[in-house]
Motif scaffolding. Structure first.
Motif, mmCIF file in Angstrom:
data_model
loop_
_atom_site.group_PDB
_atom_site.id
_atom_site.type_symbol
_atom_site.label_atom_id
_atom_site.label_comp_id
_atom_site.label_asym_id
_atom_site.label_seq_id
_atom_site.Cartn_x
_atom_site.Cartn_y
_atom_site.Cartn_z
ATOM 1 N N ALA A 30 9.294 13.240 67.661
ATOM 2 C CA ALA A 30 8.105 13.948 68.133
ATOM 3 C C ALA A 30 6.923 13.001 68.238
ATOM 4 O O ALA A 30 6.130 13.061 69.194
ATOM 5 N N LYS A 31 6.806 12.110 67.254
ATOM 6 C CA LYS A 31 5.739 11.117 67.297
ATOM 7 C C LYS A 31 5.950 10.148 68.461
ATOM 8 O O LYS A 31 5.011 9.817 69.198
ATOM 9 N N LYS A 32 7.192 9.716 68.644
ATOM 10 C CA LYS A 32 7.520 8.766 69.715
ATOM 11 C C LYS A 32 7.208 9.338 71.091
ATOM 12 O O LYS A 32 6.664 8.643 71.967
ATOM 13 N N VAL A 76 19.245 14.326 67.898
ATOM 14 C CA VAL A 76 17.903 14.910 67.885
ATOM 15 C C VAL A 76 16.936 14.057 68.700
ATOM 16 O O VAL A 76 16.054 14.589 69.395
ATOM 17 N N GLN A 77 17.101 12.743 68.656
ATOM 18 C CA GLN A 77 16.262 11.878 69.486
ATOM 19 C C GLN A 77 16.445 12.204 70.972
ATOM 20 O O GLN A 77 15.481 12.239 71.740
ATOM 21 N N GLU A 78 17.689 12.467 71.369
ATOM 22 C CA GLU A 78 17.964 12.800 72.765
ATOM 23 C C GLU A 78 17.367 14.155 73.141
ATOM 24 O O GLU A 78 16.847 14.337 74.249
ATOM 25 N N VAL A 79 17.420 15.116 72.235
ATOM 26 C CA VAL A 79 16.798 16.419 72.486
ATOM 27 C C VAL A 79 15.302 16.244 72.736
ATOM 28 O O VAL A 79 14.739 16.810 73.697
ATOM 29 N N ALA A 80 14.632 15.471 71.896
ATOM 30 C CA ALA A 80 13.199 15.255 72.059
ATOM 31 C C ALA A 80 12.900 14.565 73.386
ATOM 32 O O ALA A 80 11.924 14.908 74.074
ATOM 33 N N ARG A 81 13.733 13.613 73.763
ATOM 34 C CA ARG A 81 13.521 12.908 75.040
ATOM 35 C C ARG A 81 13.625 13.882 76.210
ATOM 36 O O ARG A 81 12.812 13.829 77.155
ATOM 37 N N LEU A 82 14.602 14.775 76.173
ATOM 38 C CA LEU A 82 14.781 15.736 77.260
ATOM 39 C C LEU A 82 13.609 16.718 77.327
ATOM 40 O O LEU A 82 13.187 17.121 78.416
ATOM 41 N N LEU A 83 13.101 17.117 76.157
ATOM 42 C CA LEU A 83 11.928 17.984 76.169
ATOM 43 C C LEU A 83 10.732 17.280 76.811
ATOM 44 O O LEU A 83 10.006 17.872 77.631
ATOM 45 N N ALA A 84 10.515 16.021 76.435
ATOM 46 C CA ALA A 84 9.388 15.277 76.987
ATOM 47 C C ALA A 84 9.524 15.108 78.499
ATOM 48 O O ALA A 84 8.529 15.213 79.240
ATOM 49 N N LEU A 85 10.743 14.856 78.978
ATOM 50 C CA LEU A 85 10.965 14.725 80.422
ATOM 51 C C LEU A 85 10.605 16.000 81.168
ATOM 52 O O LEU A 85 10.212 15.948 82.347
ATOM 53 N N ARG A 86 10.738 17.138 80.498
ATOM 54 C CA ARG A 86 10.421 18.414 81.126
ATOM 55 C C ARG A 86 9.000 18.865 80.833
ATOM 56 O O ARG A 86 8.641 20.030 81.050
ATOM 57 N N GLY A 87 8.189 17.951 80.335
ATOM 58 C CA GLY A 87 6.767 18.215 80.185
ATOM 59 C C GLY A 87 6.353 18.922 78.914
ATOM 60 O O GLY A 87 5.194 19.338 78.783
ATOM 61 N N ARG A 137 4.897 19.326 75.462
ATOM 62 C CA ARG A 137 4.011 18.554 74.590
ATOM 63 C C ARG A 137 3.728 19.279 73.274
ATOM 64 O O ARG A 137 3.059 18.751 72.395
ATOM 65 N N THR A 138 4.234 20.519 73.149
ATOM 66 C CA THR A 138 4.132 21.258 71.886
ATOM 67 C C THR A 138 5.493 21.886 71.598
ATOM 68 O O THR A 138 6.172 22.359 72.519
ATOM 69 N N ALA A 139 5.889 21.875 70.337
ATOM 70 C CA ALA A 139 7.194 22.449 69.981
ATOM 71 C C ALA A 139 7.173 22.900 68.530
ATOM 72 O O ALA A 139 6.521 22.280 67.669
#
Length: 370
Positions: free
Chosen positions: A228-230, A190-201, A203-205
């Protein structure tokens, strides 16, 4: 070339194998039971005699020779879902490769009282099982497995987070050398999923969590909240009562209608706790004319069959179930003093963890402004 036997002919015995190989029947027994106390040359002679006579050892004979039944008792919950079934399949395959028989009992993971669990274990003890494996997807099953009154080695397959932690159990166990925990690194996934979302811009999920009481659901949700906080992703969380697509479909419809009435923008991504939920959420988005990923991205968990053929194909987490099965069986054998312990890339809260892979497909795109 094997001599073979005509139909109805007498089955060759261990003594005939020993006579042909020029060794004692005790040596044949050691070879059959994979004892390390046999030279390679002797082992090769015995194996050649076994093949020539087409000898097939009986489980009862092996049990008498080794004081073991060569049977592992497996109690499993969650068998209506892809993850537990995949784990059972992998564990059984590895057990078979080691000449072990797997006896399986399936239970209702949501309604498993301690007395029921003890009765299951008693049924296995009557089979003289050598060890136990418990697949415990819920807090109720996990606690029952930890408290089970058995002296045989046991390996508990579980998630790292829930009402009771594995390291707490180990800390108060009178014989922790006969107890081990294995699982999938869902927290890291799940941490990796969040990182990939952040890389793609993104900011809301929206995060769609699994049912309370399920350790997988708790682990994934706790990890998502931290991630999400990170990565500074503003997140709303909705919690399903089940893992089913029909419920996530209803929840997604409700959210879309609510946002439409209030004028609030939808998040740029939806992250679900399993692929069934992703299927239901995707259907609701399609029916409202929202395009994936042009208008909103979606990510699942488990990589169940067919999600690679969704429209569009689903980005999801693929747990390494085959590796989990191998590591679990290695832990069982180690507790039975028949090999070395498994090596785990990560250990968290006392659980040896096997990794995952995030499978990137076209349902995850770059964030769009609403």
């Amino acid at each position: 070339m094997a001599r073979g036997r005509s139909q109805g002919s007498k089955r060759p015995s261990m003594f005939e194998v020993a006579r042909l190989a020029g060794v004692s029947h005790q040596t044949v027994s050691r070879v059959i039971n994979h004892s390390p106390d046999v030279s390679d040359a002797t082992r090769a002679k015995v194996q050649a005699a076994i093949e020539e006579l087409d000898y097939r050892p009986s489980n009862s004979a092996r049990a008498l020779a080794s004081s073991r039944s060569r049977t592992i008792g497996l109690v499993a919950g969650g068998v209506n879902y892809f993850g537990p079934v995949s784990s059972i399949t992998s564990i059984e395959s590895i057990a078979r490769d080691h000449g072990l028989f797997m006896s399986v009992m399936m239970v209702d993971e949501s309604n498993c009282a301690q007395a029921d669990f003890e009765q299951l274990c008693e049924n296995f003890l009557q089979q003289n099982v050598d060890a136990f494996i418990f697949l415990t997807p819920t807090d109720a099953m996990f606690e029952a497995a930890c408290k089970a009154q058995v002296s045989q080695p046991r390996v508990i397959v579980t998630s790292t987070h829930g009402a009771l932690r594995a390291d707490e159990v180990l800390g108060r166990s009178p014989d922790s050398s006969r107890l081990a925990f294995t699982g999938i690194d869902q927290w890291g996934a799940v941490q990796e999923v969040a990182r990939l979302l952040a890389l793609r811009g993104h900011r809301t999920a929206l995060y769609m969590a699994g049912p309370s009481g399920w350790r997988d659901a708790t682990t994934r949700l706790d990890s998502w909240r931290q991630a999400a906080k990170k990565y500074r992703i503003r997140t709303a969380v909705v919690r399903s009562q089940t893992w089913q697509a029909r419920e996530s479909y209803a929840l997604m419809n409700h959210l879309i209608d609510e946002r439409g009435m209030t004028g609030r923008a939808l998040p740029s991504a939806v992250v679900t706790a399993n692929d069934n939920q992703a299927v239901g959420a995707a259907r609701a988005l399609h029916e409202h004319g929202l395009r994936i990923p042009q208008d909103i991205s979606i990510v699942g968990f488990d990589d169940i069959p067919t999600v690679d053929n969704m429209y569009p194909p689903l980005t999801t987490v693929r747990p390494r179930f085959a590796d989990l099965g191998a590591a679990t069986m290695r832990q069982v054998l180690a507790l039975m003093n028949q090999g070395e312990q498994a090596h785990f890339p990560t250990t968290h809260h006392g659980v040896g963890l096997i990794g995952t892979d995030v499978v990137l497909r076209s349902s995850l795109g770059h964030a769009v402004r609403h």
